[in-house]
Write an enzyme that holds these catalytic residues in place. Structure first.
Site, PDB file in Angstrom:
ATOM      1  N   GLU A  50       4.179 -15.881 -75.931  1.00 48.87           N
ATOM      2  CA  GLU A  50       4.484 -17.526 -76.051  1.00 48.87           C
ATOM      3  C   GLU A  50       3.642 -18.383 -76.555  1.00 48.87           C
ATOM      4  O   GLU A  50       4.071 -19.504 -77.182  1.00 48.87           O
ATOM      5  CB  GLU A  50       4.824 -17.667 -74.517  1.00 48.87           C
ATOM      6  CG  GLU A  50       6.141 -17.293 -73.790  1.00 48.87           C
ATOM      7  CD  GLU A  50       7.392 -17.773 -74.742  1.00 48.87           C
ATOM      8  OE1 GLU A  50       7.247 -18.749 -75.019  1.00 48.87           O
ATOM      9  OE2 GLU A  50       8.264 -16.976 -74.577  1.00 48.87           O
ATOM     10  N   TYR A 133       6.131 -26.074 -70.717  1.00 49.34           N
ATOM     11  CA  TYR A 133       6.917 -25.308 -71.476  1.00 49.34           C
ATOM     12  C   TYR A 133       6.392 -23.679 -71.410  1.00 49.34           C
ATOM     13  O   TYR A 133       7.360 -22.660 -70.839  1.00 49.34           O
ATOM     14  CB  TYR A 133       6.987 -25.494 -72.864  1.00 49.34           C
ATOM     15  CG  TYR A 133       7.641 -24.266 -73.614  1.00 49.34           C
ATOM     16  CD1 TYR A 133       9.163 -24.179 -73.672  1.00 49.34           C
ATOM     17  CD2 TYR A 133       7.049 -23.359 -74.199  1.00 49.34           C
ATOM     18  CE1 TYR A 133       9.855 -22.925 -74.184  1.00 49.34           C
ATOM     19  CE2 TYR A 133       7.577 -21.983 -74.627  1.00 49.34           C
ATOM     20  CZ  TYR A 133       9.190 -22.051 -74.729  1.00 49.34           C
ATOM     21  OH  TYR A 133       9.809 -20.859 -75.316  1.00 49.34           O
ATOM     22  N   ASP A 151      13.219 -24.991 -75.255  1.00 50.34           N
ATOM     23  CA  ASP A 151      12.252 -24.765 -76.570  1.00 50.34           C
ATOM     24  C   ASP A 151      13.608 -25.542 -77.307  1.00 50.34           C
ATOM     25  O   ASP A 151      14.694 -25.992 -76.966  1.00 50.34           O
ATOM     26  CB  ASP A 151      12.298 -23.465 -76.922  1.00 50.34           C
ATOM     27  CG  ASP A 151      13.266 -22.572 -77.010  1.00 50.34           C
ATOM     28  OD1 ASP A 151      14.192 -23.091 -76.880  1.00 50.34           O
ATOM     29  OD2 ASP A 151      12.720 -21.575 -77.539  1.00 50.34           O
ATOM     30  N   CYS A 203      24.271 -20.317 -82.056  1.00 53.22           N
ATOM     31  CA  CYS A 203      24.070 -21.602 -82.385  1.00 53.22           C
ATOM     32  C   CYS A 203      22.998 -22.283 -83.017  1.00 53.22           C
ATOM     33  O   CYS A 203      22.090 -22.963 -82.564  1.00 53.22           O
ATOM     34  CB  CYS A 203      24.141 -22.219 -80.712  1.00 53.22           C
ATOM     35  SG  CYS A 203      24.588 -24.087 -80.625  1.00 53.22           S
ATOM     36  N   CYS A 210      30.495 -20.588 -84.250  1.00 52.67           N
ATOM     37  CA  CYS A 210      31.357 -21.039 -82.840  1.00 52.67           C
ATOM     38  C   CYS A 210      32.365 -20.113 -82.728  1.00 52.67           C
ATOM     39  O   CYS A 210      32.813 -19.882 -81.424  1.00 52.67           O
ATOM     40  CB  CYS A 210      32.000 -22.613 -83.012  1.00 52.67           C
ATOM     41  SG  CYS A 210      30.813 -23.808 -83.181  1.00 52.67           S
ATOM     42  N   CYS A 213      30.853 -17.283 -80.791  1.00 53.34           N
ATOM     43  CA  CYS A 213      30.229 -17.679 -79.614  1.00 53.34           C
ATOM     44  C   CYS A 213      30.678 -17.563 -78.298  1.00 53.34           C
ATOM     45  O   CYS A 213      31.807 -17.832 -77.786  1.00 53.34           O
ATOM     46  CB  CYS A 213      29.774 -19.300 -79.925  1.00 53.34           C
ATOM     47  SG  CYS A 213      28.912 -19.835 -78.228  1.00 53.34           S
ATOM     48  N   CYS A 219      32.515 -25.148 -74.405  1.00 52.96           N
ATOM     49  CA  CYS A 219      31.629 -26.058 -75.328  1.00 52.96           C
ATOM     50  C   CYS A 219      32.060 -27.390 -75.710  1.00 52.96           C
ATOM     51  O   CYS A 219      33.227 -27.270 -76.483  1.00 52.96           O
ATOM     52  CB  CYS A 219      30.934 -25.291 -76.480  1.00 52.96           C
ATOM     53  SG  CYS A 219      30.053 -26.324 -77.624  1.00 52.96           S
TER      54      CYS A 219
HETATM   55  S1  SF4 Z   1      30.486 -23.037 -79.490  1.00 50.87           S
HETATM   56 FE1  SF4 Z   1      28.895 -24.587 -78.861  1.00 50.87          FE
HETATM   57  S2  SF4 Z   1      27.354 -23.548 -78.027  1.00 50.87           S
HETATM   58 FE2  SF4 Z   1      28.467 -22.067 -79.246  1.00 50.87          FE
HETATM   59  S3  SF4 Z   1      27.851 -22.104 -81.405  1.00 50.87           S
HETATM   60 FE3  SF4 Z   1      29.412 -23.460 -81.114  1.00 50.87          FE
HETATM   61  S4  SF4 Z   1      28.157 -25.202 -80.804  1.00 50.87           S
HETATM   62 FE4  SF4 Z   1      26.835 -23.746 -80.247  1.00 50.87          FE
END
Ligand code: SF4
Length: 355
Positions: A50, A133, A151, A203, A210, A213, A219
């Site tokens: 880290e 952090y 982060d 992301c 997306c 994802c 989202c």
């Molecule tokens: S759906 Fe949302 S969280 Fe997933 S990659 Fe796309 S913008 Fe990022």
């Protein structure tokens, strides 16, 4: 810490399932299957990684991490190391205050905590070089405590998941509140790494994937088509340019004239070439006396290097130093023992130019 004590959120369940399959392989990480089987992360390796990863990419850190842990396999070994050896191994990673604090922290853990990293957030925060952090990251990843780790990757995921348009850094408290709310009571360490992995691999800043994802349904930025423009950031100020000069002198026996930079200040405690201050003025280069009498010549070309807050342009002077010279500053490095890799990057650039 305002984590969701109702055991799990839907998003955390989804992310943990995704992480079980897609966790990135890293030398300091215990993979999810091994963790479920009872393998605990080594707090020393988590802490070291880290600290190294602050402001530095994983690709760069891997080699440094392997070298450090081979040479100093635990915190007691690191605490007993010579300062110059640790600073030399750190050379090239940048942000050298981290290396000085690394040593201080290792010595406090050894002297005050019996060589064992404390397993609570407040005590971790009291250690040298450990800010909010890093304390949250160690608490969560090493000790599986429910602390949100915010982060750059997590900021981006939170901003998009909740379609937050407040620019950074003003948005940090809001993003932290969201991250805390999503942090589950079970497997918080794996969850923290899952969000970071999602931000790093799916992301991503410019082209979020997306379509693949795991959070695409909840989202909000995906639904509204705003993902690529988030998170918003305040415009950066242009960096000023500083100028300076370094002297690379070598004796006939091959010994380079080097100096250890003062503890405080930029590149503190690192090896470097004697030289001038670095000042925010245009040419000419600030006056500075050479470290000893010799026939100093200006090298064609210049060294350019960018620090966090400014660009630096260095003029490089070279000379063969007479055998009886007594330098006003610096020391001659043993020609057999000198390794350019122990120089910070800007000083190595000067060496490369002279060579
Ligand atoms: S759906 Fe949302 S969280 Fe997933 S990659 Fe796309 S913008 Fe990022």
């Amino acid at each position: 810490m305002r984590y969701n004590a109702s055991v799990k959120t839907q998003e955390s369940d989804i992310l943990l399932e995704w992480y079980d399959v897609h966790a990135r392989d890293m030398p300091w990480r215990v993979p999810p299957a091994a963790r479920k089987a009872g393998t605990k992360p080594d707090p020393y390796r988590v802490w070291l990684s880290e600290v190294m990863l602050q402001q530095t990419t994983i690709a760069t850190v891997r080699d440094y991490f392997e070298r450090f842990t081979t040479r100093w396999p635990d915190v007691n070994a690191l605490a007993a190391a010579a300062d110059a050896d640790v600073m030399g191994e750190w050379a090239g990673l940048g942000y050298y205050a981290r290396a000085r604090n690394l040593l201080k922290c290792a010595r406090v853990v050894t002297d005050t905590h019996g060589g064992t990293f404390p397993a609570d957030h407040a005590t971790l925060l009291s250690l040298p070089g450990i800010g909010p952090y890093t304390a949250a990251a160690i608490s969560s990843i090493a000790f599986d405590l429910p602390h949100a780790v915010l982060d750059g990757n997590v900021e981006r995921v939170m901003a998009r998941l909740y379609d937050i348009h407040t620019p950074l850094p003003k948005a940090k408290p809001e993003l932290m509140a969201k991250a805390e709310r999503l942090t589950p009571a079970t497997r918080p360490g794996d969850y923290a790494q899952a969000v970071m992995d999602l931000g790093a691999t799916i992301c991503t800043p410019k082209s979020p994937a997306c379509g693949i994802c795991p959070l695409r349904d909840p989202c909000q930025a995906r639904q509204r088509g705003t993902a690529p423009e988030l998170p918003k950031k305040l415009p950066k100020k242009a960096k000023p340019v500083r100028h300076g000069r370094v002297y690379l002198g070598r004796r006939g026996d091959g010994a380079w004239l080097l100096e250890t930079r003062p503890e405080k200040g930029l590149l503190g405690g690192m090896l470097g070439w004697p030289g001038s201050d670095w000042v925010d003025t245009a040419l000419p280069v600030p006056e500075s006396a050479p470290p000893c009498d010799a026939d100093w010549q200006v090298l064609p070309g210049e060294v350019r290097h960018t620090f966090t807050h400014f660009h630096l342009i260095l003029e490089v002077m070279t000379a063969e130093i007479p055998p009886d010279a007594t330098p006003a500053r610096g020391h001659f490095a043993d020609p057999a023992g000198f390794r350019p890799s122990t120089l910070p990057t800007v000083m190595r650039k000067a060496f490369d130019l002279a060579r």
